[in-house]
Design a protein around this motif. Structure first.
Motif, short mmCIF file in Angstrom:
data_model
loop_
_atom_site.label_atom_id
_atom_site.label_comp_id
_atom_site.label_asym_id
_atom_site.label_seq_id
_atom_site.Cartn_x
_atom_site.Cartn_y
_atom_site.Cartn_z
N GLU A 171 0.73 -1.20 0.16
CA GLU A 171 0.03 0.16 0.21
C GLU A 171 1.09 1.25 0.02
O GLU A 171 0.56 2.34 -0.73
CB GLU A 171 -0.84 -0.13 1.15
CG GLU A 171 -1.91 -1.23 1.20
CD GLU A 171 -2.80 -1.01 -0.32
OE1 GLU A 171 -3.32 0.43 -0.44
OE2 GLU A 171 -3.32 -1.91 -0.89
N GLN A 172 1.91 1.20 0.72
CA GLN A 172 2.93 2.30 0.63
C GLN A 172 3.46 2.68 -0.76
O GLN A 172 3.49 3.64 -1.08
CB GLN A 172 3.95 1.97 1.70
CG GLN A 172 5.13 3.02 1.88
CD GLN A 172 6.22 2.56 2.63
OE1 GLN A 172 6.79 1.41 2.56
NE2 GLN A 172 6.75 3.65 3.59
N ALA A 173 3.91 1.48 -1.27
CA ALA A 173 4.51 1.66 -2.76
C ALA A 173 3.37 2.28 -3.81
O ALA A 173 3.57 3.12 -4.49
CB ALA A 173 4.91 0.33 -3.28
N ILE A 174 1.89 1.68 -3.77
CA ILE A 174 1.17 2.21 -4.55
C ILE A 174 0.73 3.94 -4.32
O ILE A 174 0.38 4.50 -5.19
CB ILE A 174 -0.24 1.12 -4.30
CG1 ILE A 174 -0.03 -0.03 -4.96
CG2 ILE A 174 -1.30 2.02 -5.10
CD1 ILE A 174 -1.26 -0.95 -4.50
N SER A 175 0.56 4.02 -2.95
CA SER A 175 0.45 5.47 -2.67
C SER A 175 1.59 6.19 -3.12
O SER A 175 1.31 7.37 -3.72
CB SER A 175 0.25 5.65 -1.16
OG SER A 175 0.14 6.81 -0.96
N LEU A 176 2.77 5.93 -3.00
CA LEU A 176 3.94 6.84 -3.58
C LEU A 176 3.84 6.59 -4.91
O LEU A 176 4.25 7.88 -5.70
CB LEU A 176 5.34 6.06 -3.06
CG LEU A 176 6.33 6.77 -3.50
CD1 LEU A 176 6.63 8.22 -3.34
CD2 LEU A 176 7.74 5.90 -3.34
N ALA A 177 3.60 5.67 -5.82
CA ALA A 177 3.55 5.73 -7.31
C ALA A 177 2.61 6.91 -7.69
O ALA A 177 2.65 7.32 -8.69
CB ALA A 177 3.29 4.30 -7.99
N LYS A 178 1.25 6.71 -7.12
CA LYS A 178 0.29 7.59 -7.46
C LYS A 178 0.71 8.97 -7.63
O LYS A 178 0.03 9.93 -8.11
CB LYS A 178 -0.91 7.44 -6.77
CG LYS A 178 -1.66 5.93 -7.01
CD LYS A 178 -3.01 5.91 -6.14
CE LYS A 178 -3.71 4.42 -6.55
NZ LYS A 178 -4.79 4.16 -5.81
N ASP A 179 1.61 9.28 -6.40
CA ASP A 179 1.93 10.70 -6.26
C ASP A 179 3.16 11.08 -6.81
O ASP A 179 3.79 12.17 -6.57
CB ASP A 179 2.05 11.01 -4.67
CG ASP A 179 2.25 12.40 -3.94
OD1 ASP A 179 1.34 13.16 -4.66
OD2 ASP A 179 3.08 12.55 -3.21
N SER A 180 3.65 10.47 -7.85
CA SER A 180 5.06 10.55 -8.51
C SER A 180 4.79 11.01 -9.86
O SER A 180 3.77 10.46 -10.33
CB SER A 180 5.95 9.40 -8.17
OG SER A 180 6.14 9.31 -6.96
N ASP A 181 5.73 11.53 -10.41
CA ASP A 181 5.53 11.94 -11.85
C ASP A 181 6.12 10.66 -12.59
O ASP A 181 5.61 10.38 -13.94
CB ASP A 181 6.31 12.96 -12.20
CG ASP A 181 5.96 14.37 -11.89
OD1 ASP A 181 4.79 14.50 -11.72
OD2 ASP A 181 6.72 14.93 -11.01
N ALA A 182 6.84 10.12 -11.89
CA ALA A 182 7.52 8.76 -12.91
C ALA A 182 8.04 7.56 -11.80
O ALA A 182 8.25 8.27 -10.71
CB ALA A 182 8.83 9.36 -13.80
N VAL A 183 7.95 6.50 -12.06
CA VAL A 183 8.26 5.28 -11.38
C VAL A 183 9.38 4.45 -11.96
O VAL A 183 9.20 4.05 -12.88
CB VAL A 183 7.03 4.54 -10.81
CG1 VAL A 183 7.24 3.49 -9.82
CG2 VAL A 183 5.86 5.32 -10.30
N VAL A 184 10.30 4.10 -10.91
CA VAL A 184 11.47 2.95 -11.37
C VAL A 184 11.13 1.82 -10.33
O VAL A 184 11.10 1.96 -9.17
CB VAL A 184 12.87 3.44 -11.43
CG1 VAL A 184 13.62 2.27 -11.80
CG2 VAL A 184 13.15 4.57 -12.20
N ILE A 185 10.64 0.46 -10.90
CA ILE A 185 10.42 -0.45 -10.29
C ILE A 185 11.54 -1.46 -10.15
O ILE A 185 11.97 -1.86 -11.34
CB ILE A 185 9.13 -1.17 -10.62
CG1 ILE A 185 8.06 -0.10 -10.83
CG2 ILE A 185 8.40 -2.28 -9.63
CD1 ILE A 185 6.73 -0.60 -11.46
N LEU A 186 12.25 -1.52 -9.08
CA LEU A 186 13.51 -2.50 -8.91
C LEU A 186 12.94 -3.86 -8.49
O LEU A 186 12.58 -3.95 -7.12
CB LEU A 186 14.62 -1.85 -8.39
CG LEU A 186 15.71 -1.24 -8.84
CD1 LEU A 186 16.47 -1.90 -9.90
CD2 LEU A 186 15.17 0.23 -9.57
N VAL A 187 12.80 -4.89 -9.09
CA VAL A 187 12.64 -6.34 -8.84
C VAL A 187 13.77 -7.11 -9.25
O VAL A 187 14.55 -6.88 -9.94
CB VAL A 187 11.50 -6.55 -9.41
CG1 VAL A 187 10.16 -5.90 -9.07
CG2 VAL A 187 11.48 -6.56 -11.16
#
Length: 816
Positions: A543-559
């Motif tokens: 939930e923390q990650a989803i909230s941050l993604a919504k509030d950002s202009d771009a996202v880098v997902i490191l898996v």
């Protein structure tokens, strides 16, 4: 008579035999009477670790699959030179690398350490690496000879390979490494080849390697692979490691005296080892030097460049490159973001000078320009993480870490032989733990107690874990919490010698001090204990990650994975990403489509979110400059130019060896024959997730004007030229690939085989003419009946393009 022959003439039989076995884990044995020195070996292949005892740091280079993804032999030769210099800082004569086994199966534990599914690409990368290392006066040792293509029961399994695939696929990189690269070391594999141990195979080590290929160097056993006194000696092995002697020594002396091994065979082995000492200069300057840690600016620049060139852009729907001017806030999300996987597990491990992890690299490079925020998203632990250093301290000195006491005897009643404060959670004799004490004892009898004051940061249930070779137990305030002492289950940690994890939980309070003790009984050839703790999460990570993604202009997902999942000693169990990473990706790209998924693995993974993700980057294990190189690619400072050295399958069931890997009853039959990698997918008409040789750029390229031309080289059979043009708006590098097929062959052949490639740097709008020439060996197959290479009189079709499945220009030539 030369110097080496003169020295051998002066040696007694016992002295000769002593040279053939190690004196310790990394040195051969000296004969001081006539000034014959020890030679020192150090593990590679993506760094020079040294003996593990000195604890000095090393430069950490990208892993094998990353190097092959550059398809840049000139760059790899530069890297080899850097590695050679690095090995010298560890006073090493031999670098145990490169690893050039074939990517036969995507779950292979050392897939990350090897180069490619294609023998030609593997071979040319190996040649460049070897030439670079040896140009610095350090011998390169190519490994593991041969068929070491699984970690499952690797010490005893038989790789059953027919002569043709053995020659065309599995031996070819070694042949190129020896004949073209001039490698002076070869490491024999643990496994059997066609039910004969590789360290005892006369056909492999003498007939092929030393006689047919004229190999002048030495064959060293993989550590612990020398198991048969007479068979190893007569079969072509030259050096038993590690020391002290176990299989040879007095056993080999007796075998010679009993006429079961000829003394001239021993002489030849000594000569081969002394050639290494002569090559490196050790024979003339025998003094041993302390290991050093030298962090060079030129290495940092090179490693960043290699890492950047290795990253493969798999998908890009107008997401990359990010533009700093258009982004105010970027989210860096995923379990590999804060602590990325820069290196694989096992003997490839080094203690790096430093590591720039992804979050740090992006934060520092975007400082004062773009706000960077982080969320982990989920856990991916195979083993619980080490206890954070700021939560444990020595009861006496209050320094961070454990107070570690080594007791004489196995019951903690003897004298304390050594006390020191140690940090970390993984303590292993192979990397230096306790080895200084053990080497002083003929039969080590030790017990070890780790003691610390634990001060948790959060209240709640804390899970503790022990993994060990030998009995171990964990206590808190005197109460046993984890019992791995009274019984243990077999596991796959520590090269499969370790126990399965034992876990138990206890409620702890934040900021309260607890006495944490771990007691360990020193057992096994390379004793080890691993201590882990998982505290409760402060909030829902997803939930923390989803909230941050919504509030950002771009996202880098490191898996990705880590060195527990991808390591020497055990294979992966599945193709998917570990933990809940697939679910995390689904949810984050839905929350913010302006996302790039960065896959931090050393081998292929499945991608059930492929259609949803608009941009995907494969970054491998990129070494110490991980975060900086990632920034370079994501923000367009470097145009992506890596291409896949191995096919990414859609499903495990589609892979060539699926039905018969890893075999039964220690018999692993290579039933796919010559159809490894893209050869298999083409033959079976299976569409993979991403094809061999595939990779995108921020620009585009076009191929044209393929024509057959008169050969200029003396040994050429076919020559051809073609043009490649950069049709985009920015400069870029294209990897042009040439495949050959024989449409009407009278024998079964692959529908196409890689035979030439080149990395071409082109400015926007620029064209270059490329000329390739092929010799008869390039066009030959191994004739099992004749036991030789044979070229057919036939039509040979030349296909050229940017990947194995996209070769837009073709031409044909007739031979015979």
């Amino acid at each position: 008579m030369d110097k080496i022959d003169s020295l051998i003439k002066e040696l007694t039989l016992e002295e000769k035999v002593s040279i053939l076995s190690g004196s310790d884990s990394w040195h051969t044995s000296a004969v001081e009477r006539i000034s014959i020195p020890r030679i020192k070996m150090t593990d590679g292949p993506n760094g020079a670790r040294g003996d593990g005892v000195s604890k000095v740091s090393s430069a950490c280079y990208p892993n094998g699959s990353a190097l092959a993804s550059t398809w840049n032999t000139e760059l790899i030769e530069e890297l080899g030179k850097s590695l050679g210099k690095e090995a010298k800082t560890k006073d090493a004569d031999v670098l145990l690398g490169p690893t050039i086994n074939i990517h036969r199966h995507p779950l292979g534990g050392r897939h990350f350490e090897c180069y490619s599914e294609d023998p030609y690409l593997t071979g040319l990368i190996a040649v460049a690496y070897v030439k670079g290392v040896q140009s610095e006066g350090v011998a390169a040792c190519i490994k593991h000879f041969v068929g070491n293509d699984t970690e499952y029961q690797r010490h005893t399994v038989s790789s059953n390979i027919k002569p043709r695939p053995l020659r065309e696929i599995y031996l070819l990189p070694f042949e190129m490494g020896v004949k073209q690269g001039g490698a002076l070391g070869v490491m024999s594999a643990y496994n059997q080849l066609n039910n004969i141990y590789c360290s005892s195979s006369e056909e492999l080590l003498i007939n092929i390697l030393k006689e047919e290929w004229n190999f002048p160097g030495y064959v060293v056993s993989d550590w612990g692979a020398a198991l048969q006194t007479i068979e190893n000696a007569n079969g072509g092995l030259d050096c038993e490691m590690p020391g002290p002697a176990k299989t040879w020594g007095e056993n080999l002396v007796k075998a010679v005296k009993d006429k079961k091994v000829k003394e001239e065979i021993v002489d030849d082995k000594v000569k081969r080892i002394l050639r290494i000492a002569e090559f490196t200069g050790r024979l003339d300057k025998p003094d041993e030097k302390p290991e050093e840690s030298i962090n060079l600016q030129e290495d940092r620049i090179l490693i960043r460049e290699v890492a950047s060139q290795s990253m493969v852009l798999l998908k890009n729907e107008n997401i990359l490159p990010f533009q700093e001017s258009k982004i105010k806030k970027i989210a860096v999300i995923g379990p590999n973001a804060k602590i990325g996987q820069f290196i694989g597990g096992g003997s490839a491990t080094v203690k790096p000078h430093y590591v720039v992890h992804p979050l740090e690299g992006l934060t520092e490079n975007l400082k004062d320009k773009v706000m960077v925020e982080y969320a982990k998203g989920c856990h991916t632990y195979k083993y619980l993480p080490q206890i954070e250093s700021d939560q444990i301290s020595c009861p006496k000195s209050k320094r961070q870490g454990f107070l570690v006491d080594f007791y004489k005897g196995e019951d903690f009643s003897g004298e304390v032989l050594k006390s020191s404060v140690m940090r970390g959670g993984r303590f292993w004799a192979l990397t230096g733990f306790g080895i200084d004490l053990a080497m002083k004892m003929e039969s080590p009898s030790l017990s070890v107690r780790f003691t610390s004051i634990l001060k948790p940061k959060i209240t709640g249930s804390h899970e503790f874990e022990l993994v060990s070779i030998g009995p171990a137990r964990l206590k808190i305030d005197g109460k046993m919490i984890v019992d791995n002492w009274s019984s243990q289950d077999p596991g796959d940690a520590f090269f499969s010698y370790g126990s399965a994890p034992r876990r138990s939980s206890i409620d702890l309070k934040a900021d309260k001090e607890y006495l944490l003790e771990v007691e360990y009984k020193w057992q096994g050839r390379f004793p080890a204990v691993q201590i882990g703790m998982l505290p409760p999460d402060e909030e829902d990570l997803t939930e923390q990650a989803i909230s941050l993604a919504k509030d950002s202009d771009a996202v880098v997902i490191l898996v990705g994975t880590n060195s527990d999942w991808e390591t020497e000693g055990n294979d992966r169990s599945e193709l998917g990403l570990p933990g809940e990473q697939d679910a995390l990706i689904h949810q984050v790209v839905k929350a913010n489509p302006n996302s790039v998924v960065v896959i931090n693995t050393g081998s292929p993974v499945s991608m059930p979110w492929l259609k949803e993700a608009k941009s995907i980057l494969q970054c491998w294990f990129p070494g110490q400059e991980f975060g900086n190189a990632l920034y370079d690619i994501l923000f367009g400072k470097t145009n992506p130019s890596g291409k896949l050295p191995t096919t990414f399958p859609k499903r495990l069931e589609d892979t060539p060896a699926f039905t018969h890997y890893p075999g039964e009853d220690l018999q692993m039959d290579y039933l796919e024959d010559i159809f490894v990698g893209y050869r298999w997918y083409e033959k079976e008409e299976i569409k993979p997730l991403f094809s061999f040789g595939y990779g995108l750029s921020y620009t585009t390229f076009e191929y044209s004007s393929l024509r057959i031309i008169p050969p200029k080289q003396e040994d050429s059979a076919i020559a051809f030229s073609f043009s490649v043009t950069n049709t985009g708006k920015i400069s870029g590098k294209e990897i042009v690939q040439c495949y050959v097929s024989v449409p009407n062959s009278k024998v079964i052949r692959a529908s196409k085989e890689l035979k030439r490639f080149s990395k071409v740097d082109l400015k926007a709008g620029e064209s270059k003419e490329i000329i390739f020439e092929l010799n008869e060996r390039d066009l030959s197959y191994w004739n099992e009946k004749e036991g030789n290479w044979f070229i057919e009189p036939a039509e040979y079709k030349i296909s050229v393009g940017g990947s194995s499945d996209k070769t837009p220009i073709e031409a044909s030539a007739w031979l015979g």
